[in-house]
Write a protein that holds these residues in place. Sequence first.
Motif, PDB file in Angstrom:
ATOM      1  N   ASP A   1      -3.956  -1.441  -5.849  1.00 65.50           N
ATOM      2  CA  ASP A   1      -3.324  -2.186  -4.990  1.00 65.50           C
ATOM      3  C   ASP A   1      -3.333  -3.188  -4.484  1.00 65.50           C
ATOM      4  O   ASP A   1      -5.022  -3.489  -3.873  1.00 65.50           O
TER       5      ASP A   1
ATOM      6  N   THR B   1       0.871  -1.153  -0.253  1.00 61.64           N
ATOM      7  CA  THR B   1      -0.056  -0.188  -0.143  1.00 61.64           C
ATOM      8  C   THR B   1       1.083   1.408  -0.244  1.00 61.64           C
ATOM      9  O   THR B   1       0.516   2.272  -0.863  1.00 61.64           O
TER      10      THR B   1
ATOM     11  N   ASP C   1      -8.421  -3.581  -1.682  1.00 60.12           N
ATOM     12  CA  ASP C   1      -8.507  -4.330  -0.676  1.00 60.12           C
ATOM     13  C   ASP C   1      -8.954  -3.908   0.269  1.00 60.12           C
ATOM     14  O   ASP C   1      -9.187  -2.787   1.027  1.00 60.12           O
TER      15      ASP C   1
ATOM     16  N   ASN D   1      -6.515   0.486   2.707  1.00 59.45           N
ATOM     17  CA  ASN D   1      -5.581   1.483   3.358  1.00 59.45           C
ATOM     18  C   ASN D   1      -4.912   2.567   2.760  1.00 59.45           C
ATOM     19  O   ASN D   1      -5.110   3.327   2.730  1.00 59.45           O
TER      20      ASN D   1
HETATM   21 MG    MG Z   1      -2.014  -3.318   1.808  1.00 58.82          MG
END
Ligand code: MG
Length: 256
Positions: free
Chosen positions: A127, A19, A42, A46
């Motif tokens: 990500d 991330t 994800d 984040n």
């Molecule tokens: Mg991550």
Amino acid sequence: MSAAKIFCVANQKGGVGKTTTTVNLAAGLAQVGRRVLLVDLDPQGNATMGSGIDKRALALSVYDVLLESASVAEARQPSPKGGYDVIGANRELAGAEVELVELERREKRLRAALATVREDYDFVLIDCPPSLSMLTLNGLCAAHGVIVPMQCEYFALEGLSDLVNTIKQVHANLNSELKIIGLLRVMFDPRITLQQQVSEQLKAHFGDKVFNTVIPRNVRLAEAPSYGQPGVNFDPASKGAQAFVEFAREMAQRLG
Ligand code: MG
Ligand code: ADP
């Protein structure tokens, strides 16, 4: 104007710097004048939070994009400080894993969605979650290449083989464009002999697939997300920020 190059930031291990890499590469590429879309795949969200967007307040997210209840054009929003666009994620996305299994073209949902905005960006960065799941598979099917952040630790090379095998399988069966763009050494501490040794092993084994830029361990990169900013913008003078801008230059040079 050429169409966007699409890259997954992937490594099935958690906490290895995916991330941080995605957010700061996005901000770094924006700083060197590239148009960037970040896709948070994800459920932890984040990258969304680290881009300065509240994951709890998303009207539309990547979940809606995957289930085709929203278009990318509807679901994206600008990162307030990052200089790039974001398709956010939150816990809702965990449900997509199960829901997608029932659906047609389940691995290719993200690929189809991103095709609609390829002219709007130079780079799309995805990500990935810390697993080789249906979500990661969607990322790998959508991408031209994979960026693998890794810490130079004892088991680092061993952990890579599962990811490399998955990439080979996706390449053979689902996405013949997919390849490893490079391995990025992150959280690097040159004072630790073991890290230097593993770094040398990586170069011996993967050659020019190892990026020249090395990202140092730098506390400013770890602090930035709590301010809702990429480290690159939060403290541009820090060693970590400078390394990510350097990495963005290396990527832009290698790949346009
Ligand atoms: Mg991550
Ligand atoms: P992942 O997405 O792979 O789970 P993260 O990017 O969230 O990994 O990083 C894991 C933790 O390490 C986070 O707390 C992050 O702030 C911290 N971190 C990542 N890169 C660095 C770095 N170069 N220096 C210091 N801390 C870092």
